[in-house]
Design a protein around this motif. Structure first.
Motif, PDB file in Angstrom:
ATOM      1  N   VAL A 186    -148.962  86.595  60.887  1.00 22.27           N
ATOM      2  CA  VAL A 186    -149.736  86.745  62.145  1.00 22.27           C
ATOM      3  C   VAL A 186    -150.340  88.076  62.165  1.00 22.27           C
ATOM      4  O   VAL A 186    -150.295  89.054  61.581  1.00 22.27           O
ATOM      5  N   ASP A 187    -151.855  87.761  62.922  1.00 16.92           N
ATOM      6  CA  ASP A 187    -152.618  89.109  63.143  1.00 16.92           C
ATOM      7  C   ASP A 187    -152.264  89.452  64.424  1.00 16.92           C
ATOM      8  O   ASP A 187    -153.077  89.251  65.522  1.00 16.92           O
ATOM      9  N   PRO A 188    -151.548  90.728  64.706  1.00 15.12           N
ATOM     10  CA  PRO A 188    -151.097  90.982  65.940  1.00 15.12           C
ATOM     11  C   PRO A 188    -152.301  91.774  66.806  1.00 15.12           C
ATOM     12  O   PRO A 188    -152.263  91.526  68.176  1.00 15.12           O
ATOM     13  N   GLU A 189    -153.204  92.407  65.988  1.00 13.36           N
ATOM     14  CA  GLU A 189    -154.153  93.018  66.869  1.00 13.36           C
ATOM     15  C   GLU A 189    -155.373  92.476  66.948  1.00 13.36           C
ATOM     16  O   GLU A 189    -156.274  92.909  67.703  1.00 13.36           O
ATOM     17  N   GLY A 190    -156.031  91.579  65.837  1.00  8.86           N
ATOM     18  CA  GLY A 190    -157.040  91.150  65.758  1.00  8.86           C
ATOM     19  C   GLY A 190    -157.750  91.818  64.642  1.00  8.86           C
ATOM     20  O   GLY A 190    -157.657  93.056  64.823  1.00  8.86           O
ATOM     21  N   GLY A 191    -158.719  91.050  63.949  1.00  3.69           N
ATOM     22  CA  GLY A 191    -159.424  91.755  63.266  1.00  3.69           C
ATOM     23  C   GLY A 191    -158.863  92.062  61.635  1.00  3.69           C
ATOM     24  O   GLY A 191    -159.395  92.894  60.722  1.00  3.69           O
ATOM     25  N   ALA A 192    -157.759  91.407  61.369  1.00  2.00           N
ATOM     26  CA  ALA A 192    -156.956  91.560  60.188  1.00  2.00           C
ATOM     27  C   ALA A 192    -157.685  90.920  58.993  1.00  2.00           C
ATOM     28  O   ALA A 192    -158.494  89.898  59.032  1.00  2.00           O
ATOM     29  N   ASN A 193    -157.354  91.366  57.679  1.00  2.00           N
ATOM     30  CA  ASN A 193    -157.615  90.938  56.682  1.00  2.00           C
ATOM     31  C   ASN A 193    -156.319  90.919  55.616  1.00  2.00           C
ATOM     32  O   ASN A 193    -155.851  92.116  55.591  1.00  2.00           O
ATOM     33  N   LEU A 194    -155.888  89.769  55.043  1.00  2.00           N
ATOM     34  CA  LEU A 194    -154.561  89.803  54.257  1.00  2.00           C
ATOM     35  C   LEU A 194    -155.187  89.171  52.919  1.00  2.00           C
ATOM     36  O   LEU A 194    -155.314  87.977  52.662  1.00  2.00           O
ATOM     37  N   ALA A 195    -155.444  90.095  52.011  1.00  2.00           N
ATOM     38  CA  ALA A 195    -155.678  89.866  50.505  1.00  2.00           C
ATOM     39  C   ALA A 195    -154.137  89.127  50.067  1.00  2.00           C
ATOM     40  O   ALA A 195    -153.340  89.731  50.029  1.00  2.00           O
ATOM     41  N   ALA A 196    -154.218  88.039  49.131  1.00  2.00           N
ATOM     42  CA  ALA A 196    -153.008  87.521  48.886  1.00  2.00           C
ATOM     43  C   ALA A 196    -153.324  86.839  47.266  1.00  2.00           C
ATOM     44  O   ALA A 196    -154.217  86.252  46.980  1.00  2.00           O
ATOM     45  N   VAL A 197    -152.182  86.830  46.643  1.00  2.00           N
ATOM     46  CA  VAL A 197    -152.073  86.286  45.360  1.00  2.00           C
ATOM     47  C   VAL A 197    -150.791  86.007  44.976  1.00  2.00           C
ATOM     48  O   VAL A 197    -149.758  86.232  45.738  1.00  2.00           O
ATOM     49  N   PHE A 198    -150.687  84.660  44.279  1.00  2.00           N
ATOM     50  CA  PHE A 198    -149.364  83.985  44.189  1.00  2.00           C
ATOM     51  C   PHE A 198    -148.978  83.866  42.574  1.00  2.00           C
ATOM     52  O   PHE A 198    -150.033  83.371  41.885  1.00  2.00           O
ATOM     53  N   TYR A 199    -147.905  83.753  42.432  1.00  2.00           N
ATOM     54  CA  TYR A 199    -147.218  83.594  41.030  1.00  2.00           C
ATOM     55  C   TYR A 199    -145.888  82.747  40.812  1.00  2.00           C
ATOM     56  O   TYR A 199    -145.307  83.107  41.851  1.00  2.00           O
ATOM     57  N   ARG A 200    -145.893  81.894  39.919  1.00  2.00           N
ATOM     58  CA  ARG A 200    -144.397  81.377  39.879  1.00  2.00           C
ATOM     59  C   ARG A 200    -143.487  82.284  39.417  1.00  2.00           C
ATOM     60  O   ARG A 200    -143.625  82.897  38.322  1.00  2.00           O
ATOM     61  N   HIS A 201    -142.452  82.393  40.399  1.00  2.00           N
ATOM     62  CA  HIS A 201    -141.408  83.337  40.116  1.00  2.00           C
ATOM     63  C   HIS A 201    -140.654  83.436  38.609  1.00  2.00           C
ATOM     64  O   HIS A 201    -140.696  84.453  38.032  1.00  2.00           O
ATOM     65  N   ASP A 202    -140.355  82.164  38.196  1.00  2.00           N
ATOM     66  CA  ASP A 202    -139.432  82.093  37.021  1.00  2.00           C
ATOM     67  C   ASP A 202    -140.149  82.326  35.768  1.00  2.00           C
ATOM     68  O   ASP A 202    -139.983  82.510  34.655  1.00  2.00           O
ATOM     69  N   GLU A 203    -141.615  81.966  35.785  1.00  2.00           N
ATOM     70  CA  GLU A 203    -142.630  81.837  34.899  1.00  2.00           C
ATOM     71  C   GLU A 203    -143.920  82.405  35.435  1.00  2.00           C
ATOM     72  O   GLU A 203    -144.972  81.599  35.716  1.00  2.00           O
ATOM     73  N   PRO A 204    -144.323  83.727  35.665  1.00  2.00           N
ATOM     74  CA  PRO A 204    -145.447  84.293  36.355  1.00  2.00           C
ATOM     75  C   PRO A 204    -146.747  83.900  35.271  1.00  2.00           C
ATOM     76  O   PRO A 204    -147.815  84.139  36.143  1.00  2.00           O
ATOM     77  N   LEU A 205    -146.739  83.511  34.263  1.00  2.00           N
ATOM     78  CA  LEU A 205    -147.832  82.991  33.870  1.00  2.00           C
ATOM     79  C   LEU A 205    -148.671  81.738  34.078  1.00  2.00           C
ATOM     80  O   LEU A 205    -149.830  81.724  34.111  1.00  2.00           O
ATOM     81  N   GLU A 206    -147.752  81.210  35.068  1.00  2.00           N
ATOM     82  CA  GLU A 206    -148.478  80.068  36.186  1.00  2.00           C
ATOM     83  C   GLU A 206    -148.873  80.833  37.460  1.00  2.00           C
ATOM     84  O   GLU A 206    -147.763  81.361  37.943  1.00  2.00           O
ATOM     85  N   ARG A 207    -149.936  80.932  37.796  1.00  2.00           N
ATOM     86  CA  ARG A 207    -150.588  81.420  39.074  1.00  2.00           C
ATOM     87  C   ARG A 207    -151.398  80.716  39.778  1.00  2.00           C
ATOM     88  O   ARG A 207    -151.942  79.733  39.333  1.00  2.00           O
ATOM     89  N   TYR A 208    -151.528  81.083  41.041  1.00  2.00           N
ATOM     90  CA  TYR A 208    -152.501  80.626  42.117  1.00  2.00           C
ATOM     91  C   TYR A 208    -153.946  80.405  41.181  1.00  2.00           C
ATOM     92  O   TYR A 208    -154.556  81.388  40.285  1.00  2.00           O
ATOM     93  N   ASN A 209    -154.769  79.377  41.258  1.00  2.00           N
ATOM     94  CA  ASN A 209    -155.938  78.942  40.726  1.00  2.00           C
ATOM     95  C   ASN A 209    -157.007  78.625  41.829  1.00  2.00           C
ATOM     96  O   ASN A 209    -156.823  77.582  42.380  1.00  2.00           O
ATOM     97  N   MET A 210    -157.759  79.738  41.934  1.00  2.00           N
ATOM     98  CA  MET A 210    -158.827  79.520  43.163  1.00  2.00           C
ATOM     99  C   MET A 210    -159.612  78.160  42.936  1.00  2.00           C
ATOM    100  O   MET A 210    -159.889  77.442  43.814  1.00  2.00           O
ATOM    101  N   ALA A 211    -160.161  78.162  41.719  1.00  2.00           N
ATOM    102  CA  ALA A 211    -161.307  76.994  41.388  1.00  2.00           C
ATOM    103  C   ALA A 211    -160.426  75.668  41.501  1.00  2.00           C
ATOM    104  O   ALA A 211    -161.181  74.751  42.055  1.00  2.00           O
ATOM    105  N   ASP A 212    -159.261  75.413  40.879  1.00  2.00           N
ATOM    106  CA  ASP A 212    -158.574  74.172  41.134  1.00  2.00           C
ATOM    107  C   ASP A 212    -158.356  73.866  42.506  1.00  2.00           C
ATOM    108  O   ASP A 212    -158.348  72.696  43.104  1.00  2.00           O
TER     109      ASP A 212
END
Length: 251
Positions: free
Chosen positions: A40-66
């Protein structure tokens, strides 16, 4: 691929925990399969930068292009999923009041923020110090044994870029109003790292980050999977195959 935007988010039946990421700070944590976050953006105007990784094998991670090419899109909203670099679905956007989140704009670094906002260090400014998105995410990743080489292309939730005919990207001010929210459901055990620092393309010369609220709840049992007619799973054939790849981790 067509998507829909839900104006009203369904009530959360049982909030397991909640927290607020203060303006211009950062957070990380592990979200288990079947968990979801209402963000939730409580006040308006927020930006939330986010990255993601597989917890048990972090070499697998979010891929923007795919993520973008599999779903034939240049933005993210309800019905879209987040792909790992192994072709698995990490998370799904199951509800969204905004209709547009930016996967292209990247992160601001110390040099960019110093040029734009000037120097504001902790020694003089304490919690009002200027924090940039790149260093904030690296601080969170370090808590989990990850470093600079692990920092992947991020998503900027709550932000929108207008894409010109010449390929230029322009920040759309006022995109996220107070109370804007979306639901992010996790399809595998995922390490998420967030920064609430301003978007790097925000043209304002004032350092004005906004807080972001997280509410966690159980979307489905960890030993279950989403049905074939789930809107995110059924959105396109590619998503169906991505969910199958993910489900096989938990057989």
């Amino acid at each position: 691929m067509s998507t829909q935007t839900s104006v009203d988010l369904a009530p959360i039946p049982h909030v397991l925990w909640e927290t607020v990421i203060p303006a211009g700070t950062h957070w990380s944590g592990v979200l288990r399969r079947g968990m979801a976050l209402r963000i939730v953006d409580p006040e308006g105007g927020a930006n939330l930068a986010a990255v993601f990784y597989r917890h048990d094998e972090p070499l697998e991670r979010y891929n923007m292009a795919d993520t973008l090419k599999a779903q034939h899109t240049a933005h993210l909203t309800r019905g879209h999923v987040l792909y790992s670099d192994m072709g698995r679905v990490m998370a799904s956007i199951t509800a969204d009041t905004l209709g547009w989140h930016d996967p292209l704009g990247g992160l601001g670094d110390a040099e960019l923020f110093a040029d734009k906002y000037g120097a504001a260090r902790y020694q003089q400014h304490r919690n009002a110090m200027v924090r940039n998105g790149r260093d904030s995410l690296l601080l969170e990743l370090a808590k989990h044994g990850l470093g600079t080489r692990d920092l992947v292309a991020n998503i900027n939730f709550f932000s929108k870029l207008a894409i010109g005919e010449d390929g230029s990207l322009d920040f759309v001010a006022g995109h996220s109003a107070a109370g804007a929210a979306f639901d992010l459901r996790f399809e595998m055990d995922t390490l998420a790292a967030f920064s609430s620092a301003p978007h790097p393309l925000n043209p304002s010369s004032e350092y004005e980050p906004r807080p972001v609220k997280l509410l966690a709840y159980r979307a489905y049992a960890a030993n279950a999977s989403v049905p074939a007619d789930d809107p995110c799973r059924a959105a396109c054939p590619e998503n169906g195959r991505g969910f199958v790849n993910t489900d096989r981790l938990f057989v």
